[in-house]
Design a protein around this motif. Structure first.
Motif, PDB file in Angstrom:
ATOM      1  N   THR A  17       0.835  -1.206   0.000  1.00 33.12           N
ATOM      2  CA  THR A  17       0.000   0.000   0.000  1.00 33.12           C
ATOM      3  C   THR A  17       0.864   1.248   0.000  1.00 33.12           C
ATOM      4  O   THR A  17       1.994   1.235   0.490  1.00 33.12           O
ATOM      5  N   THR A  54       1.018   5.493   0.812  1.00 34.74           N
ATOM      6  CA  THR A  54       0.411   6.637   1.498  1.00 34.74           C
ATOM      7  C   THR A  54       1.261   7.876   1.266  1.00 34.74           C
ATOM      8  O   THR A  54       2.490   7.800   1.288  1.00 34.74           O
ATOM      9  N   SER A  83      -1.334   8.777  11.167  1.00 32.68           N
ATOM     10  CA  SER A  83      -1.155   9.531   9.912  1.00 32.68           C
ATOM     11  C   SER A  83      -1.497  10.997  10.096  1.00 32.68           C
ATOM     12  O   SER A  83      -2.037  11.668   9.208  1.00 32.68           O
TER      13      SER A  83
END
Length: 1709
Positions: free
Chosen positions: A1112, A1114, A1151
């Protein structure tokens, strides 16, 4: 033992037989010499073998045809004669040793009798009534002999009972045969001379064959005969027994026949004829050496065993001394050295020429293709290659060898240079070696026309080709005013480029260019070059095409190249013309398209083969019948090859006329015939003997000598077990009889080539097809091959030599019906000793064979430990001219995974490579070179201590040499690896490089290629990745942790986990959604933490976080462009440094954005360091300023702790290097390198770049005491000491450095062209920590024992050194520069002169007991008794004072120059205005004056003599030498020196303590010496201009340092430009040793057997003189130096600091 011997003069002592073996045929009566031969075998021949092998480098083989106790295994007369002939032709020295006892011996039935003579004998016997039926039964008529003859029938091996019966029958048949011969002589049908041949014993027949009609030069000093006459040999009992049975046999045999004793010679008559007529005649005519001895026995007991043993003992002594004298008198050494040349390439040239000559002798059938080759050679305008093609065994090599011999006759109008190279028969079949050899041969052959043979013995002559062209021009040698033409100038310019190309580490691309240049410029119309390369297609690893690619196309003028290639192997043809299809051969008329002319070599004409076979049979005395010929013709029709015809000869020579032969008797094809030959040999000689013999020959690297083959068979348990009698206890020493080996070799002689390899005659298969058949038949499995290689490795390592018995497993039955038990019997097989060195030469057989067999038998540990790490092996390789092979072995890949000493081997390779030029010219320098270069690194590589100890042990055993006790501080460090990318990358450069802590290095080149290096022992390999059928080009590489990230020009990212498999994972493009531009995006960096990757790009304001496990992606947005990044170790927090100086903080769990902080100048953040124990974040901005933040509070913004400014904003940070282990940060800017203490974040030190230079890169060393830096336009990597700020080392690279990479144990420099140079980090630390003073050493003073010495460099410090540790023990500090340094004779006081003040120190405690001012002294002296000091002043009074208290005793008002104190401490003697004066040390008055009525000249030099205290040696300006007795003021003039020997300059004058020698002066390259003991003047010639010279006070040695004149050795390498230290023994002028110095020397001192050298960089070297009389002292000192190292860090072992008195405690007024 009384002896009589014919002496010979030595005028014919030089043998014309060039061989590596003394081959002796032992001629004797087998029935009468059993004990004597056994004694010789056990006590003489082994000792003789050992002596000749060690002293002369010769093998000794003794062939005793009757060695076996079984008469059935004795060779027949024909075989014995072949052996005698072989010994005569191939022995290097004596070839015959004959023993004649008191018995003549019995004759044997002739093996062959001509038909007419046989029928004559039968007829005579039958007419006399003698039954000849048994005689007719044992003989068989054979029409296949020439002439037709009756031959003895062959019998199979009988059992013991049958053997006794057959022996009795043979004796009866012999009597019948000899009776018929006597009848023929009586009837006048046969001459007595012919009849005697049937009566002669084996001894008589062999001696006459060996000596009769033999040239005198084959008898003189080549034969030894011992005649032993025994009186009353038969006792009374034996005599009576023989008399009663003497008539019986004759009556039984010759029943009904009349016997004629006059025509039947008795044994006594035949023996007398031999010993009293034949041999004495040869003594007179041919100077045969014959010993005659007589033994008189007791009449009753006869010749007893005790007497026989007594004679045998005396015989052994005599034979040993005589053979030694004969062998030593033959000038073997001179012959062998002439053929060996001392250099591998020169040896190989001679070997290839010999091989060409040998193969040309097999040209028995004229081939029509020879004319096509001739036509090609004669065509001057032909510029294409000629390729001779043909199938296997078609004779391509033989044709090429024959043509090479004929070319000179084909070109009578010129002087062609013909070079033939049989590639598949070379002992080193690699492309590099082949090209190296071709370059050497071409250059050498063109050079040799005008050079003397002695020039060619110097291997350095190849290193400069400038002389070659000039030597080829006749006008240039004769006309001094000759102006070179334009072509000559071009050739001269071109040949300058060849200088130094022949070096062991030359690369393949350089050799290709060099060969092309040689082919273009060397050949001429008058001297064309014909190059013949045979067997290129048979080279290992398909190297042939590489060689073809090295040749220029089209060929230069006056060059012809002829190749051979198998029709089935088209790679060579394809290499010539890669575009052409390889499915068909090129016709002769299509060379314009193909690039070569093709000559197919077809089968031989069958009639020619038949004719050749008939000739071979005729030469061996055989033929075949017409019916047999039909079968032969049929066989040759199916296989018409010359080799097959030779094999047919061997098979058909065994046929008899009545042999039942069919079509199946002859095998189809070469391989089947070879296999049938082996079958026959196994039946004749035994299967195990044949199988192992041919296996050893096949698996040897370079072939085997006959002696080696016999040794290997004796070591082989399976072979030797056949010679051990079952049930009997074998002897403690058993060998395979040499006669059995010789008989086997006789049967193989037509298929074995005897060639010279490295000065030794070896046996080698003439055809590779024998190897193929043997490998398939006997060596089918890897295990079998490995066992054979292992046995050969054991032999060449000497494992079973020198009395080391090898166990033999024997199966024994303890009784009938009981199990077989295995027992081990230890037997000494007596193989040859295998040292690396014989007395006068290298054991090249061991050097060439042992590494090969160790490698092939997978004994990699032994290969590494016993050879690659062995000094003896290195020395043997270097002295044998095999330095290039040694370098290749040290970095070889075989067994590299099992290597324990890869870094040590790499260090060896680097040192040897750097010194290659010196070692090629002076191989004896190896011990000193290795000792000097290894000593600084013994702590880093403890395994090398044994290597250095071996060097010193070898020097002690030799009793002469110059050793290194204290190595001066190195100026550089040898690299452990130097790696180059592919040769095609020479025009590209590195754009980025990265490394990981796991030892992986990646490089990205500007052509888009990626190259990887995976650590020590690996090469640089190219990475090839494809995507969508397109080859990817790379744009950059980054590394972090265990990951490497590669970016491509098409914006693709590939990730490699270097700890896992070699698999690259493509990452999803993080910028794919951000930008639709097709331009390449540059990744600025990434950080790997846990399983996440944090990536940022150039000129982008966001960070992408990629999770490797979930794949993934980000994104985290920042305020401005991201320039650096750091995250916490657990990956919870991320800190992003940005262009505007801001740091953004993110919580990775949520995050979320936590906050920012910024430096005051808003300068871009280059580096961030997170200290998690304190939760402090240090930010380094682009200007090099450091800002420290407290980031412990998550909810609060970061708190500024400290901001440190460097005060310089002019340049940006180039790179940083942070070491958390030593808490140090290095920041590199173009103008400076700064070091920060990261504990307190204080600026530790600043290092400015040299004037007009700029730093381009810098890194810390492993322990932080040094840092390495690159400077613009500087080709070196410079190493600075952090503590002193001095540049202590300069590391050499191949090209301009680009960047530095720091690995866990290595430092790597990446050059602009992608080359990697690797250094061991610990070696850099060791070299950088080597002690040296701040300036050049100006003065060295040593104690007499040499244990302590003192040095001064003109600064305020005097160093006290301890020789045992090689480290400074203490520093004596002064308030000013030290001008003079003196040590008292008792070593208690050290007196120094500094700033006009005199310091007196106690050497033991370091206490400054006196500091005296007001002396105004310019020099100081200490009296020999140690009680007083003398301070000499040019403009003030000279003071004499007490050493202990400093009280003035007296003053001397006159200044005496060059002053010396008399040995009795009574006078100060010196010169004053040309006079020599002596002042009293008690009163200060001038009380003595040197005067000579005959001469009023000025005194220019003088010296006192400590061993003759009353005398002074004086020299005047005119060169007159006097001795002056000071006390009595008497003068004695000795002699007048020639003008050229006058003492100038004055400072050179030195004398020994006893006055026997004086050093007068140094004049450029000469040292002028005065030998007062023999009243003579000597001039010692040095290698170059003298820098320093020093005479040993004892008068034993002279040490001098000279510049090496490179032009003399035709070399311009840096090593040859260095000074050389040499030591000469004055007694005989012999050079003890020499050593190359790494830097310029300032000081030279000789003290006892130590030489002290002070260097310009402040380091000191101490060298020990090893001489026969004092070797023990040197060995002890060397041992102490190896064991005396300290354990603490070298940077922490600071010497003691001894301070002076604060103020003077004595002031003179």
């Amino acid at each position: 033992m009384r002896s009589r011997r014919k002496q010979m003069d030595c005028s014919s002592s030089k043998s014309t037989h060039s061989s590596s073996c003394v081959k002796l045929y032992l001629c004797s009566n087998p029935e009468d010499s059993v004990l004597e031969r056994r004694a010789l075998r056990e006590s003489v021949f082994p000792k003789l073998r050992e002596h000749c092998r060690l002293a002369l480098g010769l093998d000794v083989r003794v062939i005793d045809p009757f060695e076996s106790s079984d008469p059935g295994r004795w060779p027949d007369e024909n075989t014995r004669q072949q052996l005698i002939k072989e010994c005569r032709e191939s022995s290097a020295g004596p070839f015959l040793l004959a023993l004649a006892g008191h018995k003549y011996g019995t004759a044997s039935l002739p093996a062959q009798v001509e038909v007419s003579e046989y029928q004559l004998l039968l007829q005579a016997g039958q007419q006399a009534g003698i039954s000849t039926q048994e005689l007719e039964r044992v003989y068989q008529r054979d029409e296949n002999t020439i002439p037709p003859s009756y031959c003895l029938r062959r019998t199979c091996c009988p059992q013991q009972e049958e053997e006794i019966k057959m022996k009795a029958e043979e004796n009866e048949l012999l009597k019948v045969f000899q009776t018929t011969v006597s009848l023929c002589v009586h009837n006048g049908l046969m001459t007595p001379e012919r009849a005697r041949s049937y009566y002669r014993s084996a001894l008589d027949a062999d001696l006459r064959f060996a000596l009769d009609s033999c040239p005198n030069n084959d008898i003189v000093r080549r034969c030894l005969v011992y005649v032993h006459k025994v009186i009353n040999a038969k006792g009374e009992t034996e005599t009576e027994r023989q008399m009663t049975s003497q008539v019986q046999p004759q009556s039984e045999v010759c029943e009904g026949a009349t016997f004629y004793p006059r025509t039947t010679p008795s044994d006594g008559q035949l023996f007398s004829d031999l010993c009293d007529d034949f041999l004495p005649g040869l003594i007179t005519s041919s100077r045969l050496v014959v010993y005659t001895s007589a033994t008189e026995c007791d009449r009753r007991h006869g010749y007893t065993t005790a007497r026989r043993w007594s004679y045998a003992e005396s015989l052994c002594q005599q034979v040993y001394s005589d053979l030694l004298e004969l062998i030593d008198s033959v000038n073997i050494l001179e012959t062998r050295e002439d053929s060996q040349l001392g250099e591998a390439l020169a040896r190989e040239q001679a070997e290839q020429e010999q091989l060409c000559d040998i193969l040309s002798r097999f040209y028995d059938i004229i081939r029509p293709e020879e004319e096509k080759v001739r036509a090609y050679v004669e065509q001057r305008e032909q510029q294409h290659l000629l390729v001779v093609t043909g199938g296997p065994c078609t004779g391509k090599a033989v044709l090429m060898a024959h043509c090479a011999q004929q070319i000179k006759s084909w070109l009578p109008d010129c002087d062609p240079v013909v070079i033939t190279y049989f590639c598949n028969l070379s002992i080193n079949p690699s492309p590099k070696h082949l090209l190296l050899s071709l370059c050497y041969q071409i250059a050498g052959r063109y050079h040799s026309r005008s050079s003397s043979p002695s020039d060619l013995k110097d291997p350095s002559c190849i290193n400069n080709f400038t002389d070659y062209e000039s030597s080829c021009s006749p006008t240039s040698n004769l006309d001094p005013h000759h102006e070179p033409t334009t072509k000559e100038r071009d050739q001269e310019r071109q040949t300058i480029q060849y200088s130094g190309i022949i070096k062991p580490d030359v690369c393949l691309s350089e050799l290709k260019e060099h060969l092309s240049s040689l082919l273009s410029f060397m050949p001429s119309t008058k001297r064309p070059l014909i190059l013949i390369l045979n067997g290129l297609d048979l080279m290992e690893n398909n190297f042939g095409p590489q060689i073809i690619g090295s040749l220029p196309f089209p060929l230069p003028p006056n060059v012809k190249v002829i190749l051979t290639a198998s029709s089935s192997r088209t790679q060579v043809l394809q290499a010539i013309n890669p575009q052409r299809s390889t499915h068909h051969l090129v016709s002769e008329g299509s060379e314009r398209e193909s690039g070569y002319v093709c000559v197919p070599l077809g089968l031989v004409d069958r009639k020619q083969c038949v004719k050749m076979l008939a000739s071979l049979l005729s030469s061996s005395g055989r033929r075949v019948t017409s019916g047999q010929q039909a079968l032969v013709n049929q066989a040759l029709t199916s296989c018409c090859l010359a080799l097959y015809a030779r094999l047919l000869h061997l098979h058909t020579s065994l046929w008899q006329s009545d042999s039942d032969v069919t079509e199946s008797s002859l095998h189809d094809g070469v391989h089947s015939s070879i296999s049938a030959l082996l079958d026959h040999l196994e039946q004749k000689h035994g299967s195990s003997l044949v199988a192992h013999a041919v296996s050893y020959l096949t698996l040897s690297r370079t072939g085997l000598t006959e002696a080696e083959l016999a040794d290997l068979l004796s070591i082989d348990d399976e072979v030797l077990s056949k010679y051990v009698q079952q049930g009997e206890r074998p002897s403690s020493t058993i060998r395979v009889p040499q006669i059995d080996v010789e008989r086997l070799l006789l049967d193989l002689r037509r298929f074995l080539i005897r060639r010279t390899v490295a000065g030794w005659d070896v046996l080698f298969w003439g055809s590779r097809h024998f190897k193929l058949v043997v490998a398939k038949r006997y060596l089918g499995t890897h295990e079998v091959r490995r066992e054979i290689h292992s046995a050969m490795a054991d032999y060449f390592s000497g494992r079973w030599a020198c009395g080391n018995a090898k166990p033999l497993v024997e199966n024994q039955k303890s009784g009938p019906n009981k199990d077989t038990a295995q027992t081990e019997i230890y037997i000494d097989r007596q193989p040859s000793n295998q040292p690396f060195f014989f007395t006068h030469q290298v054991n090249l057989r061991k050097v060439l064979e042992l590494p090969h067999h160790l490698n092939e038998s997978n004994k990699w540990k032994e290969l590494e430990c016993e050879l690659l790490m062995s000094f003896e092996f290195h020395r043997a390789m270097v002295q044998g001219g095999l330095l290039g092979d040694l370098l290749a072995m040290l970095v070889g890949e075989n067994g590299s995974s099992h290597s324990s000493y890869s870094r040590e081997r790499a260090l060896f390779k680097s040192i040897l490579k750097s010194c290659a030029c010196l070692l090629q010219n002076s191989p004896l320098q190896l011990p000193t070179v290795m000792e000097t270069n290894l000593l600084p690194y013994l702590k880093v590589f403890p395994a090398l201590k044994g290597y250095v100890k071996k060097i010193r042990q070898e020097r002690r055993e030799r009793g002469s040499g110059l050793g290194v006790v204290l190595c001066p501080a190195p100026t550089s460090v040898p690299s452990v690896q130097c790696l180059k990318c592919d040769a095609n990358t020479k025009d590209v450069s590195v754009i980025e490089a990265a490394e990981t802590k796991y030892g992986i290095v990646a490089e990205i080149m500007d052509d888009g290629t990626a190259w990887f290096w995976k650590g020590s022992g690996c090469d640089v390999v190219k990475l090839s990745l494809s995507c969508e059928q397109k080859e990817l080009t790379f744009a950059g590489v980054k590394s972090s942790g265990k990951f490497m990230l590669l970016s491509t020009r098409c914006n693709k990212l590939f990730l490699w986990d270097v700890t896992g498999p070699e698999m690259f994972v493509q990452l999803k493009d993080p910028l794919e959604t951000e930008s639709s531009q097709q331009t390449a995006n540059t990744i600025a960096g990434f950080v790997a933490c846990e399983k996440k990757l944090f990536l940022w790009w150039k000129d982008e304001s966001f960070v992408s976080v990629f999770d490797v496990s979930t794949e993934t992606l980000t994104h985290f947005q920042c305020q401005s462009c991201v320039t650096s990044l750091v995250c916490s170790s657990n990956g919870f927090y991320m800190y992003c440094g940005q262009e505007d100086g801001t740091v953004s903080i993110f919580d990775m769990n949520t995050s979320s954005f936590l906050g920012t902080c910024s430096n005051s100048h808003h300068n871009a953040v280059s580096l961030m360091i997170l200290c998690e124990d304190k939760w402090e974040l240090a930010c380094v901005n682009r200007a090099g300023n450091v800002t420290l933040w407290d980031v412990a509070a998550e909810t609060q913004p970061p708190r500024l702790v400290k901001e440190s400014l460097t005060g310089d904003k002019s340049t940006d940070v180039i790179n940083t290097d942070y070491s958390d282990e030593i808490d140090t940060l290095l920041i590199c800017q173009s103008h400076q390198v700064t070091l920060w203490d990261t504990c307190d974040w204080e600026l530790w030190d600043r290092f400015l770049a040299p004037h007009a230079r700029a730093f381009t890169h810098a890194v810390l060393s492993q322990d932080g005491h040094l840092f390495l830096a690159l400077l613009d336009t500087c080709p070196l990597v410079l190493v600075w000491s952090v503590s002193t700020g001095e540049c202590v080392l300069s590391l050499e690279t191949n090209k301009q450095p680009c960047t530095l990479l720091k690995m866990p144990s290595d430092m790597i420099c990446v050059t602009h062209d992608g080359c990697l140079t690797v250094w061991d980090s610990e070696t850099i630390d060791a070299a950088g920590s080597a002690p040296k003073m701040g300036c050049g050493v100006k003065e060295v003073v040593a104690e007499q024992t040499g244990e302590w010495f003192y040095t001064a460099d003109g600064s305020e410090t005097v160093w006290k050194w301890r020789l045992e540790t090689g480290l400074p023990h203490a520093n004596f500090l002064h308030d000013g520069p030290v001008e003079k340094l003196r040590l008292s004779p008792d070593h208690i006081h050290l007196v120094t002169l500094s700033g006009g003040e005199i310091y007196i120190w106690q050497t033991e405690t370091g206490q400054n007991i006196l500091r005296m001012s007001g002396s105004r002294a310019t020099d100081i002296l200490i009296t020999p008794n140690g009680n007083f000091g003398v301070s000499i002043s040019e403009r003030w009074l000279t003071q004499v004072w007490k050493l202990a208290q400093g009280n003035i005793v007296c003053s001397i008002h006159l200044y005496l120059s060059d002053a010396q104190v008399s040995p009795e401490s009574t006078f100060l003697i010196g010169r004053q205005r040309g006079d020599l004066l002596a002042a009293s040390l008690w009163s200060g008055l001038i009380c003595k004056r040197f005067s000579c009525v005959a001469c009023s000249e000025n005194v220019v030099a003088f010296h006192t003599l400590s061993e003759h205290p009353d005398f002074v040696v004086v020299m005047t300006a005119s060169g007159a030498v006097y001795t002056w007795k000071v006390a009595e003021e008497t003068v004695c003039r000795h002699f007048q020196l020639p003008y050229s020997f006058h003492c100038q300059p004055l400072s050179d004058f030195q004398t020994s303590s006893d006055g026997s020698y004086a050093l007068l002066s140094t004049d450029n390259e000469a040292i002028n010496l005065l030998d007062l003991s023999q009243v003579r003047v000597c001039s010692l010639k040095a290698e170059g201009p003298i820098i320093r010279a020093c005479l040993d006070k004892t008068g034993c040695y002279l040490a001098y340092i000279s510049h090496f004149i490179a032009q003399k050795k035709r070399c311009v390498c840096p090593l040859h430009a260095r000074p050389v230290l040499s030591v000469v023994r004055l007694e005989d002028g012999e050079k003890i040793g020499s050593a190359c110095l790494s830097k310029y020397p300032l000081t030279l001192v000789v003290c006892r057997q130590c030489v002290f050298v002070g260097f310009v960089d402040g380091s000191v070297g101490v060298y020990s003189i090893s001489d026969v009389a004092n070797s023990a002292e040197e060995s002890d000192r060397s041992r102490d130096c190896l064991n005396g190292e300290l354990k603490q860090c070298p940077f922490d072992r600071a010497p003691l600091r001894w301070l002076p008195l604060a103020t003077p405690n004595i002031t003179w007024t």
